[in-house]
Design an enzyme around this catalytic site. Structure first.
Site, PDB file in Angstrom:
ATOM      1  N   PRO A  13      35.912  -1.104   6.228  1.00  0.00           N
ATOM      2  CA  PRO A  13      36.631  -0.064   5.482  1.00  0.00           C
ATOM      3  C   PRO A  13      35.634   0.761   4.690  1.00  0.00           C
ATOM      4  O   PRO A  13      34.790   0.199   3.996  1.00  0.00           O
ATOM      5  CB  PRO A  13      37.540  -0.871   4.537  1.00  0.00           C
ATOM      6  CG  PRO A  13      36.870  -2.201   4.385  1.00  0.00           C
ATOM      7  CD  PRO A  13      36.125  -2.447   5.657  1.00  0.00           C
ATOM      8  N   MET A  14      35.694   2.087   4.815  1.00  0.00           N
ATOM      9  CA  MET A  14      34.753   2.930   4.063  1.00  0.00           C
ATOM     10  C   MET A  14      35.485   4.161   3.543  1.00  0.00           C
ATOM     11  O   MET A  14      35.947   5.001   4.320  1.00  0.00           O
ATOM     12  CB  MET A  14      33.565   3.307   4.946  1.00  0.00           C
ATOM     13  CG  MET A  14      32.643   2.111   5.206  1.00  0.00           C
ATOM     14  SD  MET A  14      31.238   2.474   6.270  1.00  0.00           S
ATOM     15  CE  MET A  14      31.989   2.448   7.891  1.00  0.00           C
ATOM     16  N   LEU A  15      35.564   4.248   2.214  1.00  0.00           N
ATOM     17  CA  LEU A  15      36.260   5.363   1.566  1.00  0.00           C
ATOM     18  C   LEU A  15      35.653   6.679   1.994  1.00  0.00           C
ATOM     19  O   LEU A  15      34.420   6.818   2.000  1.00  0.00           O
ATOM     20  CB  LEU A  15      36.117   5.250   0.044  1.00  0.00           C
ATOM     21  CG  LEU A  15      37.186   4.462  -0.708  1.00  0.00           C
ATOM     22  CD1 LEU A  15      36.836   4.403  -2.186  1.00  0.00           C
ATOM     23  CD2 LEU A  15      38.558   5.089  -0.522  1.00  0.00           C
ATOM     24  N   CYS A  95      34.771  -4.213  -3.946  1.00  0.00           N
ATOM     25  CA  CYS A  95      34.280  -2.888  -4.315  1.00  0.00           C
ATOM     26  C   CYS A  95      33.911  -2.863  -5.797  1.00  0.00           C
ATOM     27  O   CYS A  95      34.720  -3.225  -6.648  1.00  0.00           O
ATOM     28  CB  CYS A  95      35.355  -1.850  -4.019  1.00  0.00           C
ATOM     29  SG  CYS A  95      34.861  -0.217  -4.551  1.00  0.00           S
ATOM     30  N   HIS A 166      30.927  -9.930   2.331  1.00  0.00           N
ATOM     31  CA  HIS A 166      29.744  -9.073   2.217  1.00  0.00           C
ATOM     32  C   HIS A 166      28.675  -9.945   1.560  1.00  0.00           C
ATOM     33  O   HIS A 166      28.829 -10.350   0.409  1.00  0.00           O
ATOM     34  CB  HIS A 166      30.088  -7.842   1.371  1.00  0.00           C
ATOM     35  CG  HIS A 166      28.974  -6.857   1.254  1.00  0.00           C
ATOM     36  ND1 HIS A 166      29.122  -5.637   0.640  1.00  0.00           N
ATOM     37  CD2 HIS A 166      27.683  -6.893   1.674  1.00  0.00           C
ATOM     38  CE1 HIS A 166      27.977  -4.973   0.683  1.00  0.00           C
ATOM     39  NE2 HIS A 166      27.087  -5.721   1.290  1.00  0.00           N
ATOM     40  N   ASN A 206      29.527  -9.598   6.651  1.00  0.00           N
ATOM     41  CA  ASN A 206      29.280  -8.159   6.555  1.00  0.00           C
ATOM     42  C   ASN A 206      28.033  -7.935   5.700  1.00  0.00           C
ATOM     43  O   ASN A 206      27.714  -8.731   4.839  1.00  0.00           O
ATOM     44  CB  ASN A 206      30.515  -7.497   5.912  1.00  0.00           C
ATOM     45  CG  ASN A 206      30.255  -6.073   5.453  1.00  0.00           C
ATOM     46  OD1 ASN A 206      30.319  -5.768   4.257  1.00  0.00           O
ATOM     47  ND2 ASN A 206      29.947  -5.194   6.388  1.00  0.00           N
ATOM     48  N   ARG A 229      27.927   0.949   7.694  1.00  0.00           N
ATOM     49  CA  ARG A 229      27.158   2.188   7.804  1.00  0.00           C
ATOM     50  C   ARG A 229      26.581   2.424   9.190  1.00  0.00           C
ATOM     51  O   ARG A 229      26.598   3.550   9.695  1.00  0.00           O
ATOM     52  CB  ARG A 229      26.043   2.184   6.748  1.00  0.00           C
ATOM     53  CG  ARG A 229      26.599   2.349   5.353  1.00  0.00           C
ATOM     54  CD  ARG A 229      25.613   1.944   4.298  1.00  0.00           C
ATOM     55  NE  ARG A 229      25.429   0.496   4.250  1.00  0.00           N
ATOM     56  CZ  ARG A 229      24.715  -0.144   3.346  1.00  0.00           C
ATOM     57  NH1 ARG A 229      24.092   0.531   2.404  1.00  0.00           N
ATOM     58  NH2 ARG A 229      24.610  -1.451   3.360  1.00  0.00           N
TER      59      ARG A 229
HETATM   60  C1  LIG Z   1      30.892   5.403   2.170  1.00  0.00           C
HETATM   61  C2  LIG Z   1      31.308   3.969   1.975  1.00  0.00           C
HETATM   62  C3  LIG Z   1      32.579   3.689   1.502  1.00  0.00           C
HETATM   63  C4  LIG Z   1      33.008   2.346   1.351  1.00  0.00           C
HETATM   64  N1  LIG Z   1      34.297   2.087   0.995  1.00  0.00           N
HETATM   65  C5  LIG Z   1      34.754   0.797   0.983  1.00  0.00           C
HETATM   66  C6  LIG Z   1      36.131   0.491   0.825  1.00  0.00           C
HETATM   67  O1  LIG Z   1      36.995   1.374   0.713  1.00  0.00           O
HETATM   68  N2  LIG Z   1      36.492  -0.830   0.812  1.00  0.00           N
HETATM   69  C7  LIG Z   1      35.586  -1.842   0.962  1.00  0.00           C
HETATM   70  O2  LIG Z   1      35.955  -3.018   0.963  1.00  0.00           O
HETATM   71  N3  LIG Z   1      34.270  -1.563   1.152  1.00  0.00           N
HETATM   72  C8  LIG Z   1      33.850  -0.288   1.183  1.00  0.00           C
HETATM   73  N4  LIG Z   1      32.534  -0.020   1.467  1.00  0.00           N
HETATM   74  C9  LIG Z   1      31.623  -1.150   1.739  1.00  0.00           C
HETATM   75  C10 LIG Z   1      31.609  -1.458   3.253  1.00  0.00           C
HETATM   76  O3  LIG Z   1      32.869  -1.864   3.697  1.00  0.00           O
HETATM   77  C11 LIG Z   1      30.573  -2.570   3.543  1.00  0.00           C
HETATM   78  O4  LIG Z   1      30.970  -3.734   2.856  1.00  0.00           O
HETATM   79  C12 LIG Z   1      29.151  -2.197   3.121  1.00  0.00           C
HETATM   80  O5  LIG Z   1      28.828  -0.871   3.519  1.00  0.00           O
HETATM   81  C13 LIG Z   1      28.133  -3.175   3.704  1.00  0.00           C
HETATM   82  O6  LIG Z   1      28.168  -3.165   5.112  1.00  0.00           O
HETATM   83  P1  LIG Z   1      27.071  -2.342   5.990  1.00  0.00           P
HETATM   84  O7  LIG Z   1      25.726  -2.792   5.492  1.00  0.00           O
HETATM   85  O8  LIG Z   1      27.348  -2.741   7.417  1.00  0.00           O
HETATM   86  O9  LIG Z   1      27.303  -0.890   5.720  1.00  0.00           O
HETATM   87  C14 LIG Z   1      32.101   1.295   1.613  1.00  0.00           C
HETATM   88  C15 LIG Z   1      30.819   1.598   2.088  1.00  0.00           C
HETATM   89  C16 LIG Z   1      30.418   2.919   2.274  1.00  0.00           C
HETATM   90  C17 LIG Z   1      29.040   3.208   2.822  1.00  0.00           C
END
Ligand SMILES: Cc1cc2nc3c(=O)[nH]c(=O)nc-3n(C[C@H](O)[C@H](O)[C@H](O)COP(=O)(O)O)c2cc1C
Length: 333
Positions: A13-15, A95, A166, A206, A229
């Site tokens: 999930p990514m906002l 978050c 995470h 994650n 990402r």
């Molecule tokens: C732009 C952005 C928005 C994010 N929004 C959320 C979110 O809404 N909910 C959530 O649980 N994590 C959010 N995250 C965290 C990601 O879900 C994830 O835990 C974090 O990026 C680590 O994983 P990665 O290294 O594969 O990116 C966000 C990350 C990014 C980059």
């Protein structure tokens, strides 16, 4: 290892990133990857003016991530989501942003394991679809393994269906959300240990995973991997997921074909008043590593936001990337 196979690979999930256009695009790349919404707060769903639960049927399997800490409101939202056809509810306990802390949800809930357990129990009582939690390994000075286990014990008692961890802690004060995704060190071993100690619980990891080789290594210890990402910035990685992680050997579309497959959706959305750029911004990385990738990005960035921009902008951008390089010669894992 898991009774719950779609958790094997998910896009985080990514906002502002994993909106419904992004998810539709990702679904063209993988049939099996589990897709998540952005975090949606209970307040937005229950009191907001827009429809925060909208999605297209093609997006399944689809998880709604909720932000909130009131068990009654969460259960109500879970019910609405189940009625709308979501496949799973996930509670955000990871978050770290200030805005989220003021609303008393996200990572700060790690310090309130009873409330998190009550929230999960309330949602489980309300819906038949799986209820899962995404969390960190700790917050601030509270980063012992025992602290994490206290949370997990409550979740298991509440009947949680799976956990996404995470693998780094969050600092609630002093670091921005972006820094909180980079500075606290990754500790995958702690997540593996959790799986050894809770073998019956479905656990996905994650954080910092960039290739499907890495994903495969984690899957030797765990039930699932979640990529954020890297999946967003290099989306063609998703095209190998079905074959490599789900044993589905159907032919993988080329990058150009994926874009062509998106065109009917774009046309439909434009006719409803969606701006071209709201869709194409998620596709900028599709040609990553290919000659012409930068010209593709530039053409879209310069033209997709213009009034009246239509699929001809996408076609012109795509024409800047030669189609001749056989995909087999590209290492995109
Ligand atoms: C732009 C952005 C928005 C994010 N929004 C959320 C979110 O809404 N909910 C959530 O649980 N994590 C959010 N995250 C965290 C990601 O879900 C994830 O835990 C974090 O990026 C680590 O994983 P990665 O290294 O594969 O990116 C966000 C990350 C990014 C980059």
């Amino acid at each position: 290892m898991s009774h719950y196979p779609s958790a094997r690979f998910s896009v985080a999930p990514m906002l502002d990133w994993t909106d419904r256009h992004c998810r539709y695009f990702h679904r063209l790349l993988s049939r099996h990857a589990q897709l998540y919404t952005e975090m949606v707060t209970t307040g937005a769903i229950l009191h907001g003016k827009g429809d925060y639960l909208a999605f297209s049927q093609q997006e399944h399997p689809l998880v709604l991530q909720l932000g909130g800490s009131d068990p009654v409101a969460l259960a109500r939202c879970a019910t609405l989501a189940e009625q709308r056809g979501y496949d799973e509810i996930n509670l955000n306990v990871g978050c770290p942003s200030d805005r989220v802390q003021n609303g008393m949800f996200g990572a700060c809930l790690m310090a309130e394991p009873r409330r998190v357990a009550d929230s999960v129990a309330a949602m489980k009582a309300a819906v038949a679809i799986p209820v899962t939690v995404k969390t960190r390994i700790g917050i601030d000075e509270q980063d012992s393994y025992a602290f994490l286990c206290t949370l997990v014990d409550g979740l298991v008692d509440a009947g949680v269906d799976a956990l996404v961890v995470h693998a780094r802690k969050a600092w609630l004060k002093g670091l921005s959300p972006k820094e909180n995704r980079e500075i606290p060190p990754l500790d995958y071993e702690r997540v593996y240990r959790l799986k050894r100690d809770y073998p019956g619980l479905t656990i996905a990891v994650n954080g910092g995973i960039k290739t499907l080789d890495e994903a495969t290594r984690h899957l030797a210890q765990l039930d699932g991997v979640m990529l954020g990402r890297e999946a967003y910035q290099n989306p063609y990685l998703l095209a190998q997921v079905d074959a490599r992680l789900f044993g589905d050997e159907r032919e993988v579309p080329s990058r150009h074909q994926v874009v062509r497959n998106l065109l009917p959706y774009i046309e439909q959305e434009l006719s409803r008043g969606t701006y071209l750029g709201s869709i194409t911004r998620h596709t900028l990385g599709i040609f990553q590593g290919l000659p012409g990738a930068r010209a593709w990005r530039r053409h879209l960035s310069e033209n997709a936001h213009k009034a009246g921009a239509g699929i001809e902008v996408v076609e012109a951008a795509m024409a800047k990337v030669p189609e001749s390089v056989p995909e087999a010669e590209l290492d995109c894992s």
